[in-house]
Design a protein around this motif. Structure first.
Motif, short mmCIF file in Angstrom:
data_model
loop_
_atom_site.label_atom_id
_atom_site.label_comp_id
_atom_site.label_asym_id
_atom_site.label_seq_id
_atom_site.Cartn_x
_atom_site.Cartn_y
_atom_site.Cartn_z
N GLU A 114 0.55 -1.09 0.17
CA GLU A 114 0.24 0.19 -0.50
C GLU A 114 0.97 0.91 0.02
OE1 GLU A 114 -3.20 -0.49 2.77
OE2 GLU A 114 -4.29 1.53 2.40
N TYR A 115 1.92 1.12 0.96
CA TYR A 115 2.76 2.19 0.61
C TYR A 115 3.80 2.67 -0.17
CZ TYR A 115 -1.30 3.04 4.30
OH TYR A 115 -2.07 2.73 4.87
N HIS A 116 3.96 3.09 -0.83
CA HIS A 116 5.10 2.17 -1.95
C HIS A 116 5.27 3.72 -3.22
CE1 HIS A 116 7.57 -0.20 -5.19
NE2 HIS A 116 7.74 0.74 -4.45
N LEU A 117 6.63 4.38 -2.46
CA LEU A 117 6.89 5.30 -3.08
C LEU A 117 8.15 5.39 -3.94
CD1 LEU A 117 7.68 8.31 -3.92
CD2 LEU A 117 8.15 9.00 -1.43
N ASN A 118 8.01 5.06 -5.40
CA ASN A 118 9.21 4.56 -6.43
C ASN A 118 9.76 5.71 -7.52
OD1 ASN A 118 10.86 3.39 -8.47
ND2 ASN A 118 10.65 1.58 -6.83
N PRO A 119 9.83 6.27 -7.80
CA PRO A 119 9.68 6.93 -9.10
C PRO A 119 9.06 5.94 -10.95
CG PRO A 119 11.70 6.04 -8.64
CD PRO A 119 10.66 6.14 -7.87
N LEU A 120 9.86 5.05 -10.40
CA LEU A 120 9.10 3.35 -11.71
C LEU A 120 8.07 3.20 -11.60
CD1 LEU A 120 12.48 1.87 -10.98
CD2 LEU A 120 11.93 3.27 -12.94
N LEU A 121 7.02 3.48 -10.83
CA LEU A 121 5.49 3.54 -10.55
C LEU A 121 4.74 4.94 -11.09
CD1 LEU A 121 5.45 1.91 -6.86
CD2 LEU A 121 4.76 0.63 -9.09
N GLU A 122 5.79 5.28 -11.00
CA GLU A 122 5.25 6.86 -12.35
C GLU A 122 5.63 6.92 -13.40
OE1 GLU A 122 2.38 8.18 -11.17
OE2 GLU A 122 2.33 6.88 -9.46
N ASP A 123 6.23 6.18 -14.15
CA ASP A 123 7.63 6.60 -14.98
C ASP A 123 7.98 7.05 -15.08
OD1 ASP A 123 6.43 4.55 -16.67
OD2 ASP A 123 4.79 5.93 -17.86
N ILE A 124 8.60 7.36 -13.99
CA ILE A 124 10.34 8.29 -14.08
C ILE A 124 11.24 7.64 -13.68
CG2 ILE A 124 10.89 9.95 -12.56
CD1 ILE A 124 8.25 10.61 -11.42
N ASP A 125 12.07 7.13 -14.45
CA ASP A 125 13.93 7.04 -14.16
C ASP A 125 13.87 7.34 -13.49
OD1 ASP A 125 14.92 5.26 -15.30
OD2 ASP A 125 16.01 6.61 -16.30
N GLY A 126 14.89 5.47 -12.24
CA GLY A 126 14.78 5.13 -11.73
C GLY A 126 16.52 5.24 -11.16
N ALA A 127 17.33 5.12 -12.66
CA ALA A 127 18.23 5.75 -12.10
C ALA A 127 18.72 6.62 -13.30
CB ALA A 127 19.17 3.96 -13.64
N SER A 128 18.32 7.43 -13.19
CA SER A 128 19.24 8.83 -13.61
C SER A 128 17.84 9.66 -13.04
CB SER A 128 18.98 8.80 -14.86
OG SER A 128 17.56 9.25 -15.88
N GLU A 129 16.94 9.43 -12.69
CA GLU A 129 15.39 10.71 -12.72
C GLU A 129 15.10 10.70 -10.97
OE1 GLU A 129 13.07 11.98 -16.28
OE2 GLU A 129 12.59 10.21 -15.48
N LEU A 130 15.57 9.88 -10.45
CA LEU A 130 15.33 10.61 -8.57
C LEU A 130 16.20 8.59 -8.09
CD1 LEU A 130 13.47 12.20 -6.39
CD2 LEU A 130 12.06 10.45 -6.68
N SER A 131 16.61 9.16 -7.49
CA SER A 131 17.74 8.22 -6.38
C SER A 131 16.90 8.40 -5.15
CB SER A 131 18.88 9.14 -6.24
OG SER A 131 18.42 9.78 -4.81
N GLY A 132 17.41 7.10 -4.27
CA GLY A 132 16.81 6.73 -3.12
C GLY A 132 16.61 7.97 -2.20
N ALA A 133 17.49 8.13 -2.85
CA ALA A 133 17.27 9.83 -1.27
C ALA A 133 16.73 10.79 -1.24
CB ALA A 133 19.22 10.30 -1.59
N GLY A 134 16.56 10.81 -2.98
CA GLY A 134 15.36 11.47 -3.95
C GLY A 134 13.78 11.31 -2.64
#
Ligand code: C5P
Ligand code: C5P
Ligand code: ZN
Length: 473
Positions: A114-134
């Motif tokens: 239920e509580y999952h914040l991850n850029p890849l779930l919204e088509d944002i690239d997790g290798a170049s657009e948002l890091s774990g710290a982001g």
């Protein structure tokens, strides 16, 4: 609204869930991004008056998740990992062991929580657009927004988010882009981050000029890079004296005019010595400064800061790195600086090992087995650096093995932006190839890793080679 509207809803849901908890167990990954993630999340929880404990894990696997499940904590916040193990986490949730809040950017496993914040779930690239710290920063912003009593908006934490993104090598052609860029903008507004065009060599804050030029970066200048005397001679031939009382100054100590003189001469020398102009231009680029840190400190420059953090966490001293992130400028910083010396030496010796022993060629990948020569916690960094050296094809994925213990081997794989553009997905390769030999893995398209049973290395290379061949078609 947060800096990345597409992720607002997820960040808000995660924040509200955390606010319901009596106390939180915060688990994070042992690298620069994981440390900054933990520091951001911990600070935000603290400001929201949410009691919590922080633990670090080298890798989140079934055993580690089981040990977390065995604690009394009912709410667990995972930062910079968790998505890759979503299936295992979901099982523990269903069994009632804990409820997870995840702020991550790795390729999610096939499950939902239920509580999952991850850029890849919204088509944002997790290798170049948002890091774990982001991702953790977005959570921190949401925590402040959803709680009237939090005295700040947490924008000051953007500085650590930038360090995490740079530490994870998320820059594209030298710059942070997409969601990362939005975070830089917030940090600039808050007065904690400054984007500047400057020399991109590593060590502008701390290294004496000859060392700065000698060690350089991916742009090799014949007669200067890896050439102590050459670097000194180059500086001595300039019209300006860059020493103070006979001691070489650092880049930060130079005036704007002096910097200009050195930069022009360096570019000119690179071109004269046959460095292609496109490459020589990379000597100057975007750098990220932390305005709250003093000039001449590693912490002033996001890249140097992140290396300092890797020097702690990858040597079982995540506590030291976390303390530095949380503001300790005395004991922890001293200790981190000592660890940094060892880390630098290990990286350079590791690179030497690769360059001496060379890499083996399969059809689509190249690989080397470092055995016990390179620590398994830094073999991925070395593999990434190796893609730039002589004898290693810069246009082919590289796979590295290092011994973890009697039973297990660590695998690290690195690719390039161009290969990813052609279809390379090392996360899928590591997951599938490792499972085929009885191990497990994951990561990003451009950089991924795995753990496999000792003795299965060559079978693993065959599997990976076939998969890469299919991806690159
Ligand atoms: O687990 P985590 O996501 O924090 O680790 C990312 C790893 O991937 C880092 O070691 C980083 O150096 C590597 N990476 C890379 N090139 C990229 C993105 C990540 O080598 N473009
Ligand atoms: O360890 P290394 O730096 O090679 O890791 C590269 C990426 O692969 C990181 O993002 C890491 O979290 C991920 N990884 C993983 N599972 C593993 C090993 C690494 O997801 N077993
Ligand atoms: Zn990360």
């Amino acid at each position: 609204m947060g800096p990345v509207p597409a992720l607002d809803e997820r960040a808000t849901a995660c924040a509200r869930r955390l606010q319901e908890a009596d106390r939180v167990l915060l688990a994070s990954h042992i690298d620069a991004d994981g440390l900054t993630s933990a520091a951001i999340a911990s600070t935000a929880l603290e400001r929201a008056s949410l009691p919590h404990e922080v633990v670090f894990k080298k890798q989140l696997d079934e055993t580690e998740i089981a040990s977390i499940a065995a604690t009394e904590y009912e709410t667990v916040l995972f930062t910079d990992f968790g998505s890759g193990q979503l299936d295992v986490i979901a099982e523990h949730e269903q069994a009632g062991a804990f409820e997870a809040v995840i702020a991550d950017h790795h390729q999610p496993a096939d499950a939902t929580t239920e509580y999952h914040l991850n850029p890849l779930l919204e088509d944002i690239d997790g290798a170049s657009e948002l890091s774990g710290a982001g991702a953790s920063y977005l959570l921190a912003r949401a925590l402040a927004d959803t709680d009237e009593s939090t005295p700040t908006d947490n924008r000051d934490l953007a500085a650590l988010a930038v360090v995490g993104a740079v530490g994870d090598m998320q820059t594209v052609e030298g710059e942070l882009v997409g969601a990362n860029e939005a975070i830089v903008a917030e940090g600039a507004e808050a007065g904690v981050v400054e984007e500047a065009t400057d020399l991109t060599l590593y060590g502008t804050q701390t290294r004496p000029l000859p060392k700065l030029l000698e060690y350089g970066n991916d742009v090799r200048i014949p007669g200067i890079s890896n050439d102590e005397q050459g670097a000194v001679a180059f500086l001595q031939e300039l019209d300006v004296d860059l020493r103070t009382e006979g001691t070489w100054r650092r880049w930060v100590d130079l005036t704007a005019d002096e910097k200009q003189t050195v930069t022009s001469a360096l570019l000119q020398r690179a071109l004269e010595r046959g460095v292609p102009s496109e490459k020589a231009q990379r000597l100057v680029g975007t750098t990220y400064r932390l305005l709250g840190e003093s000039e001449g400190s590693e912490l002033r420059d996001a890249s140097e800061f992140s290396t300092l953090l890797n020097a702690t966490a990858r040597y079982e001293r995540a506590d030291v790195g976390l303390a530095v992130c949380l503001g300790d400028r005395d004991e922890a910083l001293d200790r981190a600086r000592h660890l940094l010396e060892t880390h630098r030496r290990n990286l350079s010796e590791g690179l030497e090992t690769v360059s001496e022993q060379g890499v083996e060629e399969a059809e689509h990948v190249q690989y080397f087995d470092a055995g016990e020569e390179i620590r398994e916690t830094i073999v991925g960094i070395v593999a990434g650096m190796a893609l730039g050296i002589d004898g290693v094809d810069p246009n082919r994925p590289i796979i590295a093995f290092a011994r973890k213990n009697e039973e297990e081997t660590k695998v690290s794989a690195r690719g390039t932006g161009r290969l990813v553009g052609r279809g390379l997905d090392l996360s899928a390769v590591m997951t599938t190839a490792s499972r085929a030999v009885g191990g497990d893995g994951g990561g990003h398209d451009i950089a991924a890793g795995a753990t496999v049973p000792a003795g299965t290395e060559s079978e693993f290379v065959d599997e990976a080679d076939t998969l890469v061949g299919e991806q690159l078609g």
